[in-house]
Design an enzyme around this catalytic site. Structure first.
Site, mmCIF file in Angstrom:
data_model
loop_
_atom_site.group_PDB
_atom_site.id
_atom_site.type_symbol
_atom_site.label_atom_id
_atom_site.label_comp_id
_atom_site.label_asym_id
_atom_site.label_seq_id
_atom_site.Cartn_x
_atom_site.Cartn_y
_atom_site.Cartn_z
ATOM 1 N N ASP A 45 0.924 -1.177 0.084
ATOM 2 C CA ASP A 45 -0.004 -0.142 0.005
ATOM 3 C C ASP A 45 0.982 1.343 -0.002
ATOM 4 O OD1 ASP A 45 -2.347 -1.291 -0.024
ATOM 5 O OD2 ASP A 45 -2.805 -1.118 2.226
ATOM 6 N N GLU A 122 -5.553 9.813 4.024
ATOM 7 C CA GLU A 122 -5.591 10.885 5.195
ATOM 8 C C GLU A 122 -4.638 12.171 5.184
ATOM 9 O OE1 GLU A 122 -2.576 8.746 6.631
ATOM 10 O OE2 GLU A 122 -4.528 7.650 6.632
ATOM 11 N N ARG A 147 -8.403 21.019 21.604
ATOM 12 C CA ARG A 147 -6.952 21.056 22.377
ATOM 13 C C ARG A 147 -6.435 19.603 22.410
ATOM 14 N NH1 ARG A 147 -9.852 25.234 24.669
ATOM 15 N NH2 ARG A 147 -8.568 27.282 25.001
ATOM 16 N N ASP A 149 -3.051 16.406 20.946
ATOM 17 C CA ASP A 149 -1.975 16.230 20.206
ATOM 18 C C ASP A 149 -2.258 16.544 18.619
ATOM 19 O OD1 ASP A 149 -0.917 15.604 22.657
ATOM 20 O OD2 ASP A 149 -0.908 13.336 22.075
ATOM 21 N N GLY A 161 -6.954 3.149 7.651
ATOM 22 C CA GLY A 161 -5.439 3.476 8.197
ATOM 23 C C GLY A 161 -5.399 4.041 9.463
ATOM 24 N N TYR A 162 -4.732 5.314 9.440
ATOM 25 C CA TYR A 162 -4.249 5.636 10.593
ATOM 26 C C TYR A 162 -5.552 6.091 11.413
ATOM 27 C CZ TYR A 162 -2.197 9.036 13.950
ATOM 28 O OH TYR A 162 -1.816 9.646 15.191
#
Length: 269
Positions: A45, A122, A147, A149, A161-162
């Site tokens: 991929d 993404e 707020r 990461d 995916g992620y």
């Protein structure tokens, strides 16, 4: 027909690429890495994503075919031992294809400059240090102040995916839209966010207005990073479904949910 072979150059991929070139030389198919009709991606991929970005300016007429030479690939329909059958399918090609939606990513910087990118899977936006703060607008209307990461915005096919790894939903690609998932958001009695992924339709767009001038990283399919220049901070990012699509040459079509089953469950049959 013109065909390009795009490889990740591992030993297995080089072996498969050599075999493909040998077979293509015995046909009327032209090997053309510059302006192909079909791109054969040999690897996984990650290789196909790299091939997509390499030919992103030719998406209107290029179709992709994925051949995996390692772990099972989500976008790859062919195994490395099926090259002969694949070349036979190329010889009988009649233009058959399946399309998937893409996402436009438009970045504005504090110095007034802009950049445009297209993502298949993404885009993520993260702060290098400490907490990222930004206002999230949905089609011009303020939704929340985030707020945490960072944020991940994915396409339907990219939802596997992620996005999935941070708790997002897997979306059928027939439901064209964008998914926004939070990465380690801060939720307490002072700061609140929805705390759940949201999905917006294809006629919607997301604007992220950054509340700090700290350095941020914006990635598209994990291949591009932006906002590292201390002299040019990111002011905002807009995400929306692209007018362009990616086309796959479907000599045999693997259903999306079959792909999900094989990739994450191991085959339920």
């Amino acid at each position: 027909m013109r065909v390009a072979v795009y490889s990740n150059h591992t030993d297995d991929s080089n072996r498969v690429t050599k075999r493909i070139n040998q077979l293509l030389e015995q046909t009327d198919i032209i090997i053309d890495d510059v302006s192909p009709d079909v791109v054969l991606s040999v690897g996984g991929d990650g290789t196909l994503l790299s091939a997509f970005h390499h030919y992103r300016n030719q998406l209107s007429h290029v179709r992709f075919v994925g051949i995996h030479t390692g772990h099972l690939g989500f976008y790859t329909d062919w195994r490395d031992f099926e090259v002969d059958q694949l070349v036979d399918s190329l010889k009988q090609d009649n233009g058959q294809r399946v399309s998937y939606p893409l996402m436009d990513v438009d970045i504005k910087y504090t110095d007034g400059s802009q950049e445009h990118f297209v993502a298949l899977n993404e885009s993520t936006i993260k702060k290098i240090e400490n907490t990222m703060v930004c206002d999230i607008y949905i089609k011009g209307q303020l939704f929340e102040r985030f707020r945490g990461d960072g944020l991940c915005i994915s396409t339907p096919t990219g939802s596997t995916g992620y996005n999935k790894s941070i708790g997002g939903a897997v979306i059928d690609p027939s439901l064209v839209g964008l998914q926004l998932s939070e990465i380690a958001s801060i939720n307490n009695r002072v700061f609140r966010t929805l705390g759940s992924p949201i999905i917006v339709g294809k006629d919607q767009y997301l604007d992220l207005e950054l509340r700090t001038e700290d350095r941020l990283i914006v990635s598209c399919d994990q291949f591009q990073a932006h906002g590292l220049d201390e002299q040019r901070a990111i002011a905002s990012v807009r995400y929306q479904i692209s007018m362009n699509e990616i086309y796959f040459a479907r000599y045999r079509h693997t259903n999306f949910w079959e792909r999900v089953d094989e990739a994450f469950i191991g085959g339920s049959k």
